[in-house]
Design a protein around this motif. Structure first.
Motif, PDB file in Angstrom:
ATOM      1  N   ILE A  62     -12.204  -1.834   1.200  1.00  0.00           N
ATOM      2  CA  ILE A  62     -11.825  -1.425   2.801  1.00  0.00           C
ATOM      3  C   ILE A  62     -10.480  -0.932   2.535  1.00  0.00           C
ATOM      4  O   ILE A  62      -9.484  -1.265   2.119  1.00  0.00           O
ATOM      5  N   LEU A  63     -10.518   0.861   2.705  1.00  0.00           N
ATOM      6  CA  LEU A  63      -9.244   1.185   2.799  1.00  0.00           C
ATOM      7  C   LEU A  63      -8.275   0.624   3.782  1.00  0.00           C
ATOM      8  O   LEU A  63      -8.412   0.474   4.943  1.00  0.00           O
ATOM      9  N   GLN A  64      -7.125   0.604   3.311  1.00  0.00           N
ATOM     10  CA  GLN A  64      -5.697   0.077   4.059  1.00  0.00           C
ATOM     11  C   GLN A  64      -5.120   1.168   4.606  1.00  0.00           C
ATOM     12  O   GLN A  64      -5.201   2.440   4.311  1.00  0.00           O
ATOM     13  N   ASP A  65      -4.107   0.972   5.534  1.00  0.00           N
ATOM     14  CA  ASP A  65      -3.267   1.956   5.895  1.00  0.00           C
ATOM     15  C   ASP A  65      -2.533   2.716   4.822  1.00  0.00           C
ATOM     16  O   ASP A  65      -2.193   2.065   4.030  1.00  0.00           O
ATOM     17  N   ASP A  66      -1.918   3.823   5.192  1.00  0.00           N
ATOM     18  CA  ASP A  66      -1.014   4.365   4.128  1.00  0.00           C
ATOM     19  C   ASP A  66      -0.041   3.635   3.808  1.00  0.00           C
ATOM     20  O   ASP A  66       0.703   2.961   4.584  1.00  0.00           O
ATOM     21  N   LEU A  67       0.371   3.719   2.495  1.00  0.00           N
ATOM     22  CA  LEU A  67       1.536   3.018   2.076  1.00  0.00           C
ATOM     23  C   LEU A  67       2.815   3.765   2.615  1.00  0.00           C
ATOM     24  O   LEU A  67       2.719   4.889   2.640  1.00  0.00           O
ATOM     25  N   PRO A  68       4.060   3.146   2.642  1.00  0.00           N
ATOM     26  CA  PRO A  68       5.142   3.656   3.253  1.00  0.00           C
ATOM     27  C   PRO A  68       5.720   4.771   1.862  1.00  0.00           C
ATOM     28  O   PRO A  68       5.247   4.403   1.040  1.00  0.00           O
ATOM     29  N   ASP A  69       6.418   5.839   2.431  1.00  0.00           N
ATOM     30  CA  ASP A  69       6.888   6.547   1.335  1.00  0.00           C
ATOM     31  C   ASP A  69       8.202   5.631   0.590  1.00  0.00           C
ATOM     32  O   ASP A  69       8.808   4.719   0.928  1.00  0.00           O
ATOM     33  N   GLY A  70       8.374   6.098  -0.554  1.00  0.00           N
ATOM     34  CA  GLY A  70       9.065   5.473  -1.393  1.00  0.00           C
ATOM     35  C   GLY A  70       8.592   4.954  -2.647  1.00  0.00           C
ATOM     36  O   GLY A  70       7.389   5.121  -2.879  1.00  0.00           O
ATOM     37  N   PRO A  71       9.489   4.028  -3.376  1.00  0.00           N
ATOM     38  CA  PRO A  71       9.172   3.577  -4.594  1.00  0.00           C
ATOM     39  C   PRO A  71       7.675   2.636  -4.522  1.00  0.00           C
ATOM     40  O   PRO A  71       7.688   1.697  -3.450  1.00  0.00           O
ATOM     41  N   LEU A  72       6.695   2.896  -5.274  1.00  0.00           N
ATOM     42  CA  LEU A  72       5.435   1.976  -5.048  1.00  0.00           C
ATOM     43  C   LEU A  72       5.867   0.599  -5.244  1.00  0.00           C
ATOM     44  O   LEU A  72       5.185  -0.121  -4.608  1.00  0.00           O
ATOM     45  N   ASP A  73       6.733   0.392  -6.158  1.00  0.00           N
ATOM     46  CA  ASP A  73       6.766  -1.222  -6.492  1.00  0.00           C
ATOM     47  C   ASP A  73       7.371  -1.723  -5.304  1.00  0.00           C
ATOM     48  O   ASP A  73       6.906  -3.090  -4.993  1.00  0.00           O
ATOM     49  N   GLU A  74       8.326  -1.061  -4.422  1.00  0.00           N
ATOM     50  CA  GLU A  74       8.887  -1.795  -3.340  1.00  0.00           C
ATOM     51  C   GLU A  74       7.823  -1.971  -2.233  1.00  0.00           C
ATOM     52  O   GLU A  74       7.739  -2.996  -1.641  1.00  0.00           O
TER      53      GLU A  74
END
Length: 172
Positions: A62-74
């Motif tokens: 199930i696709l989720q909302d876009d991840l926020p911009d910035g480092p993936l680990d954060e």
């Protein structure tokens, strides 16, 4: 690596590949097929999942909302899932370098310097990386290189161990 998780991972990569390259990272919850049909019968019917035999370990991404911009680990450190989610998967495009490239790596680069260095390296390869994990610790990974060998999908359960660990941490 469980067979069902690997099958789901391959289907997910093929689905994302239909939209081509140069996509943002995409995060998916992995729900149990039987539970999904029971809790969301109308949506399951719309997706054509109501007539499908449900194996006990069947999964629905199930696709989720876009991840926020910035480092993936954060971004991943801010994610938590409810108990109904069996696992999660992340699809992202990455740059890969051969091991010999480490010799020319700058000393103590910050994140942006390192990204610039990798992006400008003549031996870099673009790839789509897919990592999926389940609450029981199962993991599956796939890499598809961009270019002449695009039809080949490399599979393994520990191709991106740090990313798999970060995804597992979102399930705790």
């Amino acid at each position: 690596m469980t067979g069902r998780l690997q099958e789901t991972l391959v289907e997910l990569e093929q689905h994302v590949a239909q939209a081509g390259w140069d996509q943002r990272p995409q995060l998916f919850a992995l729900a149990g097929l039987a539970e999904f049909r029971a809790q969301e019968p109308v949506l399951a019917a719309q997706l054509g999942l109501d007539g499908v035999e449900a194996p006990a370990d069947g999964l629905v991404p199930i696709l989720q909302d876009d991840l926020p911009d910035g480092p993936l680990d954060e971004a991943l450190s801010q994610i938590g899932w409810n108990d109904e989610v069996r696992g999660c998967a992340l699809v992202q495009e990455v740059l890969l370098l051969p091991p010999a490239a480490e010799q020319g790596m700058p000393e103590r680069p910050d994140r942006l310097d390192m990204l610039d260095w990798v992006a400008g390296h003549p031996d870099r390869r673009e790839a789509r990386l897919v990592v999926a994990v389940l609450r029981d610790g199962s993991r599956a990974c796939a890499v598809r290189l961009r270019g002449p060998s695009e039809e080949e999908l490399l599979l393994g359960d520990d191709l991106a161990p740090n990313l798999a660990d970060a995804l597992l941490a979102t399930l705790e």
